[in-house]
Design an enzyme around this catalytic site. Structure first.
Site, PDB file in Angstrom:
ATOM      1  N   GLU A  28       0.851  -1.199   0.000  1.00 36.20           N
ATOM      2  CA  GLU A  28       0.000   0.000   0.000  1.00 36.20           C
ATOM      3  C   GLU A  28       0.884   1.245   0.000  1.00 36.20           C
ATOM      4  OE1 GLU A  28      -2.119  -0.087   3.673  1.00 36.20           O
ATOM      5  OE2 GLU A  28      -3.273  -1.857   3.130  1.00 36.20           O
TER       6      GLU A  28
ATOM      7  N   LYS B  90       2.472   4.481   1.459  1.00 36.22           N
ATOM      8  CA  LYS B  90       2.683   5.014   2.804  1.00 36.22           C
ATOM      9  C   LYS B  90       2.279   6.486   2.730  1.00 36.22           C
ATOM     10  CE  LYS B  90       6.057   5.106   6.531  1.00 36.22           C
ATOM     11  NZ  LYS B  90       5.791   6.452   7.009  1.00 36.22           N
TER      12      LYS B  90
ATOM     13  N   ASP C 250       1.820  10.168   3.718  1.00 35.81           N
ATOM     14  CA  ASP C 250       2.637  11.022   4.571  1.00 35.81           C
ATOM     15  C   ASP C 250       1.748  12.003   5.326  1.00 35.81           C
ATOM     16  OD1 ASP C 250       4.963  11.801   5.671  1.00 35.81           O
ATOM     17  OD2 ASP C 250       5.656  12.987   3.966  1.00 35.81           O
TER      18      ASP C 250
ATOM     19  N   TYR D 252      -6.328   2.260   7.122  1.00 34.69           N
ATOM     20  CA  TYR D 252      -5.585   1.091   6.647  1.00 34.69           C
ATOM     21  C   TYR D 252      -5.457   0.008   7.702  1.00 34.69           C
ATOM     22  CZ  TYR D 252      -2.103   4.117   8.832  1.00 34.69           C
ATOM     23  OH  TYR D 252      -1.456   4.953   9.685  1.00 34.69           O
TER      24      TYR D 252
ATOM     25  N   LYS E 202      11.066   3.063   1.954  1.00 33.88           N
ATOM     26  CA  LYS E 202      10.948   4.486   1.636  1.00 33.88           C
ATOM     27  C   LYS E 202      11.697   4.831   0.352  1.00 33.88           C
ATOM     28  CE  LYS E 202      10.926   7.213   5.291  1.00 33.88           C
ATOM     29  NZ  LYS E 202      10.205   8.259   5.997  1.00 33.88           N
TER      30      LYS E 202
ATOM     31  N   CYS F 216      15.424  46.105  10.479  1.00 41.29           N
ATOM     32  CA  CYS F 216      14.799  45.834   9.188  1.00 41.29           C
ATOM     33  C   CYS F 216      15.745  46.272   8.061  1.00 41.29           C
ATOM     34  CB  CYS F 216      13.486  46.593   9.107  1.00 41.29           C
ATOM     35  SG  CYS F 216      12.744  46.526   7.472  1.00 41.29           S
TER      36      CYS F 216
ATOM     37  N   CYS G 298      14.157  49.566   6.368  1.00 36.72           N
ATOM     38  CA  CYS G 298      13.937  50.867   7.005  1.00 36.72           C
ATOM     39  C   CYS G 298      14.730  51.023   8.286  1.00 36.72           C
ATOM     40  CB  CYS G 298      12.451  51.069   7.274  1.00 36.72           C
ATOM     41  SG  CYS G 298      11.829  50.019   8.585  1.00 36.72           S
TER      42      CYS G 298
ATOM     43  N   CYS H 131       9.273  43.482  11.311  1.00 35.17           N
ATOM     44  CA  CYS H 131       9.551  44.911  11.330  1.00 35.17           C
ATOM     45  C   CYS H 131       8.275  45.583  11.827  1.00 35.17           C
ATOM     46  CB  CYS H 131       9.880  45.409   9.923  1.00 35.17           C
ATOM     47  SG  CYS H 131       9.871  47.200   9.834  1.00 35.17           S
TER      48      CYS H 131
ATOM     49  N   CYS I 207       7.256  51.202   7.004  1.00 33.32           N
ATOM     50  CA  CYS I 207       8.398  50.589   6.319  1.00 33.32           C
ATOM     51  C   CYS I 207       8.072  50.478   4.824  1.00 33.32           C
ATOM     52  CB  CYS I 207       8.647  49.198   6.900  1.00 33.32           C
ATOM     53  SG  CYS I 207       9.816  48.222   5.933  1.00 33.32           S
TER      54      CYS I 207
HETATM   55  S1  IVH Z   1       0.234   0.202   8.736  1.00 40.71           S
HETATM   56  C1  IVH Z   1       1.634  -1.085  13.322  1.00 40.71           C
HETATM   57  N1  IVH Z   1      -0.227   1.362   6.461  1.00 40.71           N
HETATM   58  O1  IVH Z   1       3.364   5.106   8.760  1.00 40.71           O
HETATM   59  C2  IVH Z   1       1.613   0.056  12.397  1.00 40.71           C
HETATM   60  N2  IVH Z   1       0.869   2.628   8.150  1.00 40.71           N
HETATM   61  O2  IVH Z   1       6.053   4.833   9.819  1.00 40.71           O
HETATM   62  C3  IVH Z   1       0.883  -0.334  11.167  1.00 40.71           C
HETATM   63  N3  IVH Z   1       1.349   4.934   7.501  1.00 40.71           N
HETATM   64  O3  IVH Z   1       2.492   4.962  12.145  1.00 40.71           O
HETATM   65  C4  IVH Z   1       0.806   0.819  10.257  1.00 40.71           C
HETATM   66  N4  IVH Z   1       0.490   4.824   5.494  1.00 40.71           N
HETATM   67  O4  IVH Z   1       1.067   6.386  10.582  1.00 40.71           O
HETATM   68  C5  IVH Z   1       0.298   1.504   7.685  1.00 40.71           C
HETATM   69  N5  IVH Z   1      -0.752   2.249   4.388  1.00 40.71           N
HETATM   70  C6  IVH Z   1      -0.224   2.393   5.609  1.00 40.71           C
HETATM   71  C7  IVH Z   1       0.343   3.608   6.054  1.00 40.71           C
HETATM   72  C8  IVH Z   1       0.888   3.682   7.338  1.00 40.71           C
HETATM   73  C9  IVH Z   1       1.090   5.601   6.378  1.00 40.71           C
HETATM   74  C10 IVH Z   1       2.048   5.518   8.679  1.00 40.71           C
HETATM   75  C11 IVH Z   1       1.434   5.169  10.002  1.00 40.71           C
HETATM   76  C12 IVH Z   1       2.551   4.569  10.810  1.00 40.71           C
HETATM   77  C13 IVH Z   1       3.737   5.114  10.118  1.00 40.71           C
HETATM   78  C14 IVH Z   1       4.939   4.268  10.381  1.00 40.71           C
END
Ligand code: IVH
Length: 700
Positions: free
Chosen positions: A120, A122, A124, A252, A341, A435, A438, A457, A462
């Protein structure tokens, strides 16, 4: 109460239920399926009708009503919540070898088992936990230390992707066709007595851009990236501020299901959550072999730049929940999942100089002047250095070789210095204490709820600030005056023709035509634009004044609530706070601006120049009962009012009085010798107010 009800309670209740159902269905289509089924205006009309019914019959405003997303007074601090199951984090890696090792490790823990993986994005953002009790959204919390987090229920309710109850929706197919007012047969999915789900709150890229440009308009520091913006938003104590932030959510994970059929795998979970009305992780891949896993990771990398949200990696998890249980977890992270990552795009270049920009509100921003370098699709020669603290923390010196980074919507930033490349000729930057425009001594200011400290400032005259104000006044979003851009604003100020926006209206054609690169024709166009601008609507004028924290949204809200500029100018802090989107910080800023003699003088000169001070947005009917939909509990003896009087006041303002404290209580009004109700209120984190505060809220 005004606006006497014209329909019976029974009919109102039926229509209310119908409207709530239709609105929920549209929310689901819009926020979960990303397939809107209705025009915004039509949606607003349905919503208005629902709110109007609740004004007449306040008991219809139940906690799961679509109107209850923004409610409640600002908190002084968050209560804490213990998670039913700890919120762990994930092991992270940038290396593909680590991924192979991880897969082998899991296979060793589960010998002779066929493993299936789910990949899935991740997301942010900020991890949150949502608890539903008997199908109703009960508690929402941040991760905190993993065991105990902050109770941010009120903030999460403002996110329309968070269903206030489950099952929230009609089945998918009926939503798609249902534009009639008649709700169709609803597919009922039974809800568990307790459900705790986990997900991520985030800002979309476009939401982030919009928020930052609104902040720039209002003279506020921009957020560095969408994650900071989401985190900063969820930490706000005033849910009304949160409601103005374009937050979204994706789910998720699941922590607990009581009395209900629990899913047995990630893929089942995601489908089930979607049926219950949640937006879930998407897209996703299921993989059986390492090759498939790496193909999925690559496919995600190829697709992620087009996602609405920022993704910095792929989460790889075992699909089967029984297999997960057999793997277990360490104290920090589960053994059955890992985050891979993607490396952010970086480049190295040299910092030639640091310049200081002075904005319209006087804020000093350090800017890195770089040797141009190509990065993530464009040539970069400037990057923000945010503020003084950031410069110091990273020990950035002029002449340094620096690494810059740009990931998605993140503003290009200097992430670090290559110290090994220092020759000794680099010079630390002395942040100016005066500043640069001015020479006025700058003052330090930390902003509530924001990161970092800003030097400003303080000199309202100014030249940089005056230029900024003129340019802002003329800008398209404000008074929309053709030709009044950066260059002309600078010339007008430099020549001494203009010191404030009112001076613009006394300009003569010859004066403007005499400026460098201006001819008679462009001067005339500009003056015509100025003349036309006198008729602009009040909200544009308010926005154009450039009051700190007043973006166009707040300006419109003020103009909806007040008929004229004089009414806004005469409003007390408390009256200002009653405006939609206006909390105590904005109210203070507006109040201070209008009560400054210099501003009063400016307003009179604008009036003298013939500018329109009337609001076409003014809609007194939009004013709501101060306590509409709010539940009070009384305890103890009040100094000046009897219980009956207090009850009458609450009801007259659209609220209701209950006899015992519960999570549904909005306020406990406490006098002397309060009983156990007060203790219970404290335990539940219900707002406790005294008579004085009550009267303030009621505007008596
Ligand atoms: S599963 C036990 N799935 O990434 C933790 N986490 O770096 C299981 N995150 O704390 C997390 N997308 O906040 C999971 N598809 C995803 C995610 C995800 C973002 C975040 C989550 C977690 C952090 C860890």
């Amino acid at each position: 109460m005004s606006g006497a009800p014209t329909i019976s309670h029974t009919r109102a209740r039926a229509r209310h239920a119908e409207l709530a159902e239709i609105i929920r269905a549209h929310d689901y289509a819009y926020y979960v399926l990303a397939r809107p089924t209705i025009a915004d205006r039509e949606y607003d009309r349905l919503y208005e009708e629902l709110v109007a019914l609740e004004r007449s019959f306040p008991d219809l405003a139940t906690p799961d009503s679509p109107s209850q997303r923004v409610g409640g007074a600002p908190l002084t601090q968050f209560a804490t919540v213990r998670h039913l199951v700890p919120m762990l984090s994930l092991d992270n890696t940038y290396s593909t070898e680590d991924v192979c090792e991880f897969v082998n490790r899991v296979q060793k823990l589960l010998p002779e088992t066929r493993l299936e993986w789910v990949v899935e994005p991740k997301v942010d953002g900020v991890a949150v936990s949502l608890r539903y009790e008997k199908g109703m959204f009960a508690v929402g919390a941040t991760r905190g230390d993993g065991v105990i987090g902050d109770d941010i229920t009120a903030n999460l309710k403002t996110i329309r992707g968070v269903p206030l109850r489950i099952p929230a929706v009609q089945s998918q197919s009926s939503v798609a066709h249902d534009l009639s007012r008649e709700p169709r047969k609803v597919k009922v999915i039974s809800s568990p007595s307790v459900l705790e789900v986990r997900g991520e709150v985030y800002l979309t890229r476009s939401g982030f851009e919009r928020l930052n440009s609104e902040r720039a308009e209002a003279g506020e520091e921009p957020f560095a990236n969408p994650r900071n913006a989401a985190a900063g938003s969820l930490k706000q104590l005033d849910p009304r501020v949160v409601a103005g932030r374009p937050l979204d959510i994706v789910l998720y994970g699941v922590a607990r299901v009581e009395e209900g059929r629990a899913p047995e795998s990630q893929t089942e979970l995601l489908d089930w959550l979607q049926e219950l009305g949640f937006k879930v992780s998407n897209p996703r891949w299921t993989c059986k072999t390492l090759d498939e896993l790496f193909a999925a990771i690559a496919a995600l990398d190829g697709a992620r730049r087009d996602f609405a949200f920022e993704t910095d990696g792929a989460v790889i998890k075992l699909n089967s929940f029984t297999q997960r249980e057999r793997c277990g977890a360490t104290a920090k992270a589960p053994r059955w999942a890992m985050a891979y990552k993607y490396a952010a795009e970086q480049a190295q270049t040299r910092l030639r100089a640091i310049s200081i920009q002075v904005g319209r509100t006087g804020a000093l921003t350090p800017v890195a002047e770089l040797e141009p370098v190509f990065l993530a699709g464009s040539t970069i020669s400037r990057a923000t250095l945010h503020n003084e603290e950031e410069l110091r923390r990273k020990d950035i010196r002029v002449g340094d070789a620096v690494t810059i980074e740009k990931a998605g919507e993140v503003i290009p930033a200097v992430v670090g210095v290559l110290r090994e490349k220092r020759t000794g000729s680099e010079t630390p930057f002395d942040f100016p204490r005066a500043c640069p425009e001015c020479s006025t001594k700058v003052s330090r200011e930390s902003i509530v709820g924001e990161v970092g400290v800003v030097w400003r400032c303080p000199n309202p005259d100014c030249p940089a600030r005056v230029r900024g104000r003129i340019e802002h006044w003329c800008s398209r979003g404000a008074m929309d005056i053709e030709g009044g851009g950066e260059v002309l604003a600078a010339q007008l100020v430099k020549s001494g023709l203009v010191r404030d926006v009112a001076d613009l209206y006394g300009l003569k054609v010859e004066e403007v035509a005499a400026l460098e690169r201006m001819g008679e024709k462009s001067a005339r166009n500009f003056l015509d634009g100025l003349a036309t601008s006198k008729q602009r609507d009040l909200w544009r004028l308010i926005f154009g004044l450039g009051i700190l924290h007043v973006g166009s949204g707040v300006a419109k809200a003020l103009a909806r609530r007040h008929a004229t500029l004089d009414e806004v100018a005469a409003a007390t802090r408390d009256q200002l706070t009653e405006t939609e989107d206006v909390g105590p910080v904005i109210a203070e800023s507006v109040f201070a601006w209008f009560n400054d003699p210099a501003s009063r003088g400016l307003i009179e000169r604008l009036r003298g120049a013939g500018l329109n001070f009337r609001s076409s947005l003014y809609a007194p009917s939009a004013a709501k009962g101060a306590f509409s939909g709010k539940t009070f509990v009384l305890t103890g003896t009040l100094p000046h009012m009897t219980r009956e009087e207090a009850t009458a006041q609450i009801e007259a303002h659209g609220g209701r009085v209950a006899s015992s404290v519960s999570k549904k209580t909005d306020f406990v009004l406490a006098g002397s010798d309060p009983g156990s109700k007060l203790d219970k209120a404290r335990r539940l984190g219900v707002a406790i107010i005294d008579e004085a505060e009550f009267l303030r809220l009621a505007r008596l």
